[in-house]
Design a protein around this motif. Structure first.
Motif, mmCIF file in Angstrom:
data_model
loop_
_atom_site.group_PDB
_atom_site.id
_atom_site.type_symbol
_atom_site.label_atom_id
_atom_site.label_comp_id
_atom_site.label_asym_id
_atom_site.label_seq_id
_atom_site.Cartn_x
_atom_site.Cartn_y
_atom_site.Cartn_z
ATOM 1 N N LEU A 104 -5.688 -30.370 -3.989
ATOM 2 C CA LEU A 104 -6.176 -30.191 -5.364
ATOM 3 C C LEU A 104 -7.497 -30.911 -5.285
ATOM 4 C CD1 LEU A 104 -5.809 -29.289 -8.297
ATOM 5 C CD2 LEU A 104 -4.602 -31.591 -8.709
ATOM 6 N N GLY A 105 -8.541 -30.256 -5.261
ATOM 7 C CA GLY A 105 -9.851 -31.002 -5.553
ATOM 8 C C GLY A 105 -11.010 -29.870 -5.014
ATOM 9 N N GLY A 106 -12.128 -30.731 -4.673
ATOM 10 C CA GLY A 106 -13.219 -30.405 -4.143
ATOM 11 C C GLY A 106 -13.274 -29.985 -2.752
ATOM 12 N N GLY A 107 -14.405 -29.673 -2.048
ATOM 13 C CA GLY A 107 -14.503 -29.678 -0.736
ATOM 14 C C GLY A 107 -13.985 -30.703 0.377
ATOM 15 N N VAL A 108 -14.284 -32.025 -0.344
ATOM 16 C CA VAL A 108 -13.864 -32.974 0.265
ATOM 17 C C VAL A 108 -12.183 -33.149 0.504
ATOM 18 C CG1 VAL A 108 -13.646 -35.571 0.279
ATOM 19 C CG2 VAL A 108 -15.910 -34.732 -0.269
ATOM 20 N N ILE A 109 -11.537 -32.964 -0.278
ATOM 21 C CA ILE A 109 -10.205 -32.884 -0.500
ATOM 22 C C ILE A 109 -9.627 -31.755 0.419
ATOM 23 C CG2 ILE A 109 -8.040 -32.722 -2.020
ATOM 24 C CD1 ILE A 109 -9.306 -35.631 -1.672
ATOM 25 N N GLY A 110 -10.344 -30.686 0.134
ATOM 26 C CA GLY A 110 -9.927 -29.215 0.786
ATOM 27 C C GLY A 110 -9.882 -29.512 2.392
ATOM 28 N N ASP A 111 -11.279 -30.012 2.851
ATOM 29 C CA ASP A 111 -11.356 -30.270 4.323
ATOM 30 C C ASP A 111 -10.357 -31.384 4.836
ATOM 31 O OD1 ASP A 111 -13.593 -28.456 3.922
ATOM 32 O OD2 ASP A 111 -14.902 -29.912 4.715
ATOM 33 N N LEU A 112 -10.324 -32.612 4.274
ATOM 34 C CA LEU A 112 -9.439 -33.455 4.752
ATOM 35 C C LEU A 112 -7.840 -33.003 4.642
ATOM 36 C CD1 LEU A 112 -9.014 -36.563 5.271
ATOM 37 C CD2 LEU A 112 -8.577 -36.798 2.737
ATOM 38 N N THR A 113 -7.467 -32.478 3.675
ATOM 39 C CA THR A 113 -6.326 -31.889 3.418
ATOM 40 C C THR A 113 -5.696 -30.953 4.521
ATOM 41 O OG1 THR A 113 -6.396 -32.638 1.160
ATOM 42 C CG2 THR A 113 -4.156 -31.232 1.926
ATOM 43 N N GLY A 114 -6.548 -29.891 4.660
ATOM 44 C CA GLY A 114 -6.559 -28.847 5.473
ATOM 45 C C GLY A 114 -6.211 -29.209 7.113
ATOM 46 N N PHE A 115 -6.889 -30.250 7.544
ATOM 47 C CA PHE A 115 -7.130 -30.919 8.735
ATOM 48 C C PHE A 115 -5.756 -31.608 8.751
ATOM 49 C CE2 PHE A 115 -9.077 -34.114 11.810
ATOM 50 C CZ PHE A 115 -8.606 -33.557 13.079
ATOM 51 N N ALA A 116 -5.157 -32.300 7.848
ATOM 52 C CA ALA A 116 -3.649 -33.015 7.893
ATOM 53 C C ALA A 116 -2.865 -32.142 7.967
ATOM 54 C CB ALA A 116 -3.739 -33.860 6.749
ATOM 55 N N ALA A 117 -2.815 -30.749 7.136
ATOM 56 C CA ALA A 117 -1.911 -29.790 7.294
ATOM 57 C C ALA A 117 -1.643 -29.097 8.635
ATOM 58 C CB ALA A 117 -2.112 -28.637 6.111
ATOM 59 N N GLY A 118 -2.843 -29.167 9.265
ATOM 60 C CA GLY A 118 -3.135 -28.494 10.664
ATOM 61 C C GLY A 118 -2.498 -29.237 11.784
ATOM 62 N N ILE A 119 -2.366 -30.395 11.567
ATOM 63 C CA ILE A 119 -1.885 -31.372 12.877
ATOM 64 C C ILE A 119 -0.290 -31.808 12.356
ATOM 65 C CG2 ILE A 119 -4.210 -32.092 13.645
ATOM 66 C CD1 ILE A 119 -3.828 -34.735 12.262
ATOM 67 N N VAL A 120 -0.109 -31.995 11.293
ATOM 68 C CA VAL A 120 1.311 -32.622 11.031
ATOM 69 C C VAL A 120 2.312 -31.576 11.427
ATOM 70 C CG1 VAL A 120 3.300 -33.236 9.371
ATOM 71 C CG2 VAL A 120 0.671 -33.989 9.088
ATOM 72 N N ARG A 121 3.285 -31.934 12.401
ATOM 73 C CA ARG A 121 4.266 -30.977 12.826
ATOM 74 C C ARG A 121 3.578 -29.731 13.487
ATOM 75 N NH1 ARG A 121 9.057 -33.229 11.254
ATOM 76 N NH2 ARG A 121 9.180 -34.288 9.223
ATOM 77 N N ARG A 122 2.536 -29.990 13.853
ATOM 78 C CA ARG A 122 1.591 -28.720 14.652
ATOM 79 C C ARG A 122 1.192 -27.517 13.605
ATOM 80 N NH1 ARG A 122 5.167 -30.306 18.418
ATOM 81 N NH2 ARG A 122 4.388 -31.577 19.996
#
Ligand code: NAD
Ligand code: ZN
Length: 367
Positions: A104-122
């Motif tokens: 929930l946020g601008g591009g900063v939060i989207g980029d950071l969160t997407g990366f985290a979502a991509g690596i947690v539990r693969r």
């Protein structure tokens, strides 16, 4: 009723919903598509203050229990340290693979969160709820995620397509006007790339887009269609997707030349000046008419965006130094550069052999 735009990626296809009031319906829209009942919501302090309660209520109404992870606002949040905090927050919330990670946020939060979502539990289910205009028309769609390295911007990340994008156009009412304008530059970009009728429509209707109402949602939907088309054609940027970099070669050089100091120049402003320069440069190379370059400049000026280098407050480095920022940013083969140039409004193309010497004399003339 929201507008739906589909990103056609086969079995990874997903919807972008665009309209006002979507935060309140988030739970319903997510649970209709994804089975999990728990969510981690990652946001920043500014967005949390304005919109978190609405989203939380919307999730709970759809039967989803959210855990919230709040980051400080700003580009510096795209760092390894903050990535670690987000990853830890997701794990601490005991989310399983079927649960969802929501940005929930601008591009900063989207980029950071997407990366985290991509690596947690693969790889977890990822939902984008973009709250800046830039994020609604650009960064929330297409699957590029990541953080910055001290060696450069966006150097570390993964491709992870979201499962759903909820672009609530009403949340843009709390966005600072300067950020709205910066996002508008990326919106106008799609017109300049290959949708001349969009650009012509914006020239007439831009005030209504700024004011809100149906024109805003209409413009954002058109931008999402444009981005979705490119992404579906070239998900991993081996070809056409590079057209989205229109204005970005000059723009990134100007951002670097101003030390990424947002007080002087934010990304979308750099892109605005960069798009104007790309048109001017194309006309200097006799590819496009000077009238088209003037049309772009006139429109950017009308909406209150900077459009020439002298619009940037403070001293800029000289043309040689600007060229070195450009050559640092990209591969240079035998003095030739790849640029997005244009044959006119809506006729951008990838030029692979632009002589660095031409760029240098152009920069000297337009400094
Ligand atoms: P941002 O996320 O920093 O948001 C800009 C500012 O607006 C922040 O201070 C934020 O807190 C605030 N804000 C956001 N929504 C708000 C709202 N509704 N109300 C009040 N304040 C609000 O910056 P941005 O311009 O959204 O995104 C820039 C980032 O996006 C850059 O890091 C860039 O690299 C990245 N980006 C990524 C892609 C991609 O494809 N992944 C594409 C373009 C840009
Ligand atoms: Zn951009």
């Amino acid at each position: 009723q929201p507008v739906t735009v589909e990103v056609g990626l086969g079995d990874r296809a997903y919807d972008i919903l665009i309209g006002s009031g979507l935060l309140s319906r988030a739970g319903e829209e997510i649970s209709r598509r994804l089975p999990g009942t728990r969510a981690a919501v990652v946001t920043d302090e500014n967005v949390a203050a304005a919109h978190l309660d609405t989203l939380k209520a919307g999730l709970e109404k759809g039967g989803i229990q959210p855990t919230v992870i709040t980051m400080p606002p700003g580009e510096k949040t795209k760092s390894f340290a903050h990535l670690e905090e987000v990853v830890d927050g997701i794990l601490a919330a005991r989310l399983e693979r079927g649960d969802v990670v929501v940005a929930l946020g601008g591009g900063v939060i989207g980029d950071l969160t997407g990366f985290a979502a991509g690596i947690v539990r693969r790889g977890m289910n990822f939902v984008q709820v973009p709250t800046s205009l830039l994020a609604q028309v650009d960064s929330s769609v297409g699957g590029k995620t990541g953080i910055n390295s001290p060696r450069g911007k966006n150097l570390v990340g993964v491709f992870l397509q979201p499962r759903l994008v909820l672009a609530d156009t009403g949340v843009l009412d709390t966005l600072p006007i300067r950020e709205f304008r910066a996002g508008y530059a990326e919106l106008a970009k799609y017109g300049l790339i290959d949708r001349p009728e969009l650009f012509a429509w914006l020239e007439v209707n831009w005030q209504k887009v700024f004011a809100g109402g149906p024109e805003r949602a209409q413009a954002i939907a058109e931008a999402c269609r444009a981005k979705a088309d490119v992404v579906a054609r070239d998900e991993f940027e081996t070809g056409d997707r590079a057209l989205l970099n229109l204005g970005h070669t000059f723009g990134h050089a100007l951002e670097a030349a101003t030390q990424y100091d947002g007080a002087r120049l934010v990304h979308g402003e750099g892109v605005a000046i960069g798009m104007a320069l790309a048109h001017r440069f194309s006309s200097r190379l006799n590819l496009a008419s000077p009238d088209d370059a003037a049309r772009v400049e006139t429109h950017l000026r009308a909406v209150g965006l900077p459009w020439r280098m002298s619009d940037i407050p403070g001293e800029l480095p000289d043309a040689e130094a600007l060229l070195s920022f450009i050559t640092q940013d990209k591969k240079v083969s035998r003095g030739a550069l790849t640029f997005i140039l244009t044959r006119g409004i809506g006729q951008a193309f990838i030029a692979k052999d632009v002589p660095a010497s031409e760029v240098l004399s152009f920069l000297r003339e337009n400094h």
